[in-house]
Design a protein around this motif. Structure first.
Motif, PDB file in Angstrom:
ATOM      1  N   LEU A  13       0.765  -1.283   0.067  1.00 29.26           N
ATOM      2  CA  LEU A  13      -0.019   0.125  -0.040  1.00 29.26           C
ATOM      3  C   LEU A  13       0.802   1.282  -0.153  1.00 29.26           C
ATOM      4  O   LEU A  13       1.512   1.547   0.978  1.00 29.26           O
ATOM      5  N   CYS A  31       1.158   5.265  -2.316  1.00 29.76           N
ATOM      6  CA  CYS A  31       0.905   6.256  -3.315  1.00 29.76           C
ATOM      7  C   CYS A  31       2.148   7.126  -3.315  1.00 29.76           C
ATOM      8  O   CYS A  31       2.485   7.966  -2.539  1.00 29.76           O
ATOM      9  N   ILE A  89      -4.610   0.738  -5.254  1.00 29.01           N
ATOM     10  CA  ILE A  89      -4.440  -0.419  -5.055  1.00 29.01           C
ATOM     11  C   ILE A  89      -4.467  -1.362  -6.142  1.00 29.01           C
ATOM     12  O   ILE A  89      -5.278  -1.356  -6.913  1.00 29.01           O
ATOM     13  N   ARG A  90      -3.336  -2.028  -6.348  1.00 34.23           N
ATOM     14  CA  ARG A  90      -3.026  -3.017  -7.219  1.00 34.23           C
ATOM     15  C   ARG A  90      -3.432  -2.429  -8.736  1.00 34.23           C
ATOM     16  O   ARG A  90      -4.200  -2.865  -9.606  1.00 34.23           O
ATOM     17  N   GLY A  91      -2.831  -1.130  -8.717  1.00 34.06           N
ATOM     18  CA  GLY A  91      -2.957  -0.453  -9.773  1.00 34.06           C
ATOM     19  C   GLY A  91      -4.289   0.333 -10.152  1.00 34.06           C
ATOM     20  O   GLY A  91      -4.359   1.149 -11.340  1.00 34.06           O
ATOM     21  N   GLU A  92      -5.182   0.449  -9.191  1.00 41.15           N
ATOM     22  CA  GLU A  92      -6.392   1.062  -9.590  1.00 41.15           C
ATOM     23  C   GLU A  92      -6.616   2.208  -8.465  1.00 41.15           C
ATOM     24  O   GLU A  92      -6.256   1.811  -7.213  1.00 41.15           O
ATOM     25  N   ILE A 150     -11.735  -4.848   0.065  1.00 45.41           N
ATOM     26  CA  ILE A 150     -10.321  -4.417  -0.357  1.00 45.41           C
ATOM     27  C   ILE A 150      -9.762  -3.232   0.132  1.00 45.41           C
ATOM     28  O   ILE A 150      -8.499  -3.078   0.558  1.00 45.41           O
ATOM     29  N   PHE A 194      -6.506  -2.844   2.980  1.00 45.28           N
ATOM     30  CA  PHE A 194      -5.220  -2.130   2.727  1.00 45.28           C
ATOM     31  C   PHE A 194      -4.815  -1.030   3.481  1.00 45.28           C
ATOM     32  O   PHE A 194      -3.840  -0.921   3.978  1.00 45.28           O
TER      33      PHE A 194
END
Length: 268
Positions: free
Chosen positions: A2, A4, A58-61, A89, A93
Motif C-alpha cells: 500500500l 501512493c 490498490i493493485r494499479g487502481e 479490499i 489495505f
C-alpha cells in the motif's frame, strides 16, 4: 504494498482539489479497529461533523472512500477512525498503513452532521454505533457545541467492551485539552452500551430510547421539544432510530431548514 508515490503517472493525474499527504501515525485497538493521523493540508477547511474522500492506489487502481474527520476543526493534523470491513479490499489495505505510506485526500469536505442544521435547543444527543463515533469526536471538541447546548450526551453502542478503546482514549486526551476543557466541563456526558457481553449498560439505541431505559439510567428528564439529535452508525441503527424520532414528532433538519435531528447519509 500500500503506497501512493508522490510522482504518480499520468493515469492518476488529479486536479488541485486533491492532495497527497503523509501518514504521521497509526494505532491499532483491536484486530479490526484502528485510527491514523495525517498532515493537514493548509487549504483544507472543514466543519465539525464533516467527512472527506480518501484515495488509495490498490493493485494499479485508484479507489476512494468517504471518511468522517475525527479531528477538531482547530487541529493542525487530521485523524480518522476505521474498521477493516470483511472482504473489503479498501479497508484491508488501509489497515496495513505505516508512516512510510501516503494517501490522497479530496479537499472538498461535506456531510449532514452539522450544528447549523439543528434548531436551538437545550440538550444534544449524539447517537452512534461502531466507527460512527468518528464525526462526534470532532463535534465534542468544538466549543460552539457547548455554547449552543446546555448538555451534550454521547450514546454509543458496541458489541464488546474492547471496542470502546478508541473512544476512551479520546476522552482521556480531551481532559488535557486546555482549549476545550472549560467548555465541556459539567456539560458532556457519556452512555456506553454493550450488546454481546455483560456490562453496566446494555441494549441497542432504539430500544434504550423506546423503553425509557436511557432516560432512567441517565437519571434525567424525559425527551421533550427542546431536545436535538445527531445519528451516525450502521444502516439498521440509523433506520431504526430516525424512524423512532419521527414517530415521536421530531423533524429532520438541513442547513437550509434547521429542525430537530440529522443523520449521516454517507456512512459506510
Amino acid at each position: 504494498m500500500l503506497y501512493c508515490n508522490k510522482k504518480m503517472n499520468n493515469k492518476f493525474d488529479l486536479s488541485n482539489e486533491y492532495v497527497l499527504v503523509r501518514i504521521l501515525s497509526v494505532r491499532h485497538y483491536t484486530n479490526t479497529l484502528f485510527s491514523f493521523k495525517t498532515i493537514r493540508p493548509n487549504r483544507l477547511k472543514f466543519k465539525p461533523g464533516e467527512s472527506v474522500m480518501i484515495g488509495l492506489i490498490i493493485r494499479g487502481e485508484l479507489m476512494f472512500r468517504s471518511f468522517s474527520i475525527c479531528s477538531p476543526a482547530w487541529s493542525n493534523t487530521l485523524e480518522f477512525y476505521s474498521t477493516r470491513v470483511t472482504n473489503g479490499i479498501f479497508t484491508t489495505f488501509l489497515q496495513k498503513m505505516t508512516t512510510d505510506t501516503s494517501i490522497i485526500i479530496d479537499m472538498r469536505s461535506k456531510g449532514s452532521l452539522l450544528l447549523k442544521a439543528l434548531k436551538p435547543g437545550k440538550r444534544l444527543f449524539l447517537f452512534c454505533t461502531g466507527t460512527g463515533i468518528a464525526p462526534f469526536i470532532s463535534i465534542i471538541h468544538d466549543h460552539e457545541t457547548y455554547i449552543r447546548f446546555n448538555e451534550v450526551i454521547v450514546v454509543l453502542t458496541y458489541r464488546y467492551s474492547q471496542d470502546l478503546q478508541y473512544f476512551n482514549t479520546k476522552i482521556k486526551q480531551m481532559t488535557k485539552e486546555v482549549y476545550i476543557r472549560p467548555y465541556a466541563r459539567n456539560k458532556l456526558r457519556f452512555y456506553p452500551s454493550i450488546t454481546r457481553e455483560p456490562y453496566p449498560y446494555t441494549g441497542r439505541i432504539a430500544w434504550l430510547i423506546k423503553s425509557g431505559t436511557l432516560i432512567a439510567d441517565l437519571m434525567t428528564y424525559s425527551l421533550n421539544e427542546m431536545d436535538r439529535f445527531m445519528v451516525c452508525g450502521s444502516k439498521q441503527m440509523v433506520f431504526n432510530v430516525t424512524n423512532l424520532l419521527k414517530s415521536l414528532k421530531y423533524v429532520e433538519g438541513t442547513t437550509n431548514n434547521p429542525q430537530d435531528f440529522v443523520y449521516e447519509k454517507a456512512y459506510r
